[in-house]
Design an enzyme around this catalytic site. Structure first.
Site, PDB file in Angstrom:
ATOM      1  N   GLY A  37       0.675  -1.249   0.045  1.00 51.04           N
ATOM      2  CA  GLY A  37      -0.171   0.111   0.241  1.00 51.04           C
ATOM      3  C   GLY A  37       0.688   1.283   0.115  1.00 51.04           C
ATOM      4  O   GLY A  37       0.223   2.158  -0.126  1.00 51.04           O
ATOM      5  N   CYS A  38       2.228   1.267   0.105  1.00 45.69           N
ATOM      6  CA  CYS A  38       3.031   2.516   0.142  1.00 45.69           C
ATOM      7  C   CYS A  38       2.965   2.821  -1.300  1.00 45.69           C
ATOM      8  O   CYS A  38       3.642   2.339  -2.145  1.00 45.69           O
ATOM      9  CB  CYS A  38       4.536   1.987   0.670  1.00 45.69           C
ATOM     10  SG  CYS A  38       5.533   3.453   0.608  1.00 45.69           S
ATOM     11  N   LEU A  39       2.683   4.299  -1.385  1.00 42.84           N
ATOM     12  CA  LEU A  39       2.875   4.803  -2.693  1.00 42.84           C
ATOM     13  C   LEU A  39       4.105   4.844  -3.258  1.00 42.84           C
ATOM     14  O   LEU A  39       4.591   5.092  -4.311  1.00 42.84           O
ATOM     15  CB  LEU A  39       1.851   6.341  -2.636  1.00 42.84           C
ATOM     16  CG  LEU A  39       0.527   6.326  -2.391  1.00 42.84           C
ATOM     17  CD1 LEU A  39       0.125   7.766  -2.249  1.00 42.84           C
ATOM     18  CD2 LEU A  39      -0.381   5.532  -3.333  1.00 42.84           C
TER      19      LEU A  39
END
Length: 163
Positions: A19-21
């Site tokens: 989920g880390c952009l």
């Protein structure tokens, strides 16, 4: 560290926080230059101090840490005051503290995504001022989607996901 180039497509293991952009942007850059990624969940790996230590090379201990980690931002942990053993012990119990991504391939291990010998060996060139390391959510206290225990176990930590 020895300087050498890897011919794309190289097989890379890319440890990320799901989920880390920023990790998504980093993966896209590596794939764009032709590398094949085995993506693993950094938070669900069975880290040991011995397994984790090579990713940090000769960097000072303070540079091993994810400065966006809540415990670092809140001042609960002061990376610059820690020994190697203390830092590794904290990271093994709380992988959110680990500077990411961790990248592993052909004898190379590295943390972070900044200009240096590993990105150069991978054929990744960042434009002047281009920052793919810092948190993409920005702000003084960026918030990321929380990762639940069920997400960790279903995220393919051991086998990874191929890109």
């Amino acid at each position: 560290m020895a300087t050498f180039a890897l011919t794309a497509p190289a097989e890379l293991v890319f440890y990320e926080k799901p989920g880390c952009l920023s990790n998504a942007r980093q993966k896209a850059r590596l794939v764009a230059v032709g590398h094949c990624l085995e993506v693993r969940n950094l938070l669900a790996e069975g880290w040991t101090a011995e397994r984790l230590r090579p990713f940090f090379g000769a960097r000072p201990v303070a540079e091993w840490f994810n400065t966006s980690a809540p415990r670092v931002r809140k001042g609960e942990i002061h990376p610059e005051a820690l020994s190697e053993a203390q830092a590794l012990a904290l990271m093994v119990t709380d992988p959110l503290l680990i500077r990411r991504p961790l990248i592993e391939t052909a004898g190379l291990c590295d943390c972070g995504f900044e200009p240096g010998p590993v990105l150069a060996a991978l054929g990744v060139e960042l434009e002047a001022g281009e920052d793919l390391q810092s948190c993409s959510r920005g702000g003084e206290a960026p918030t990321c989607p929380e990762v639940s225990t069920s997400q960790l176990s279903s995220a393919g930590s051991a086998a990874g996901v191929r890109l």
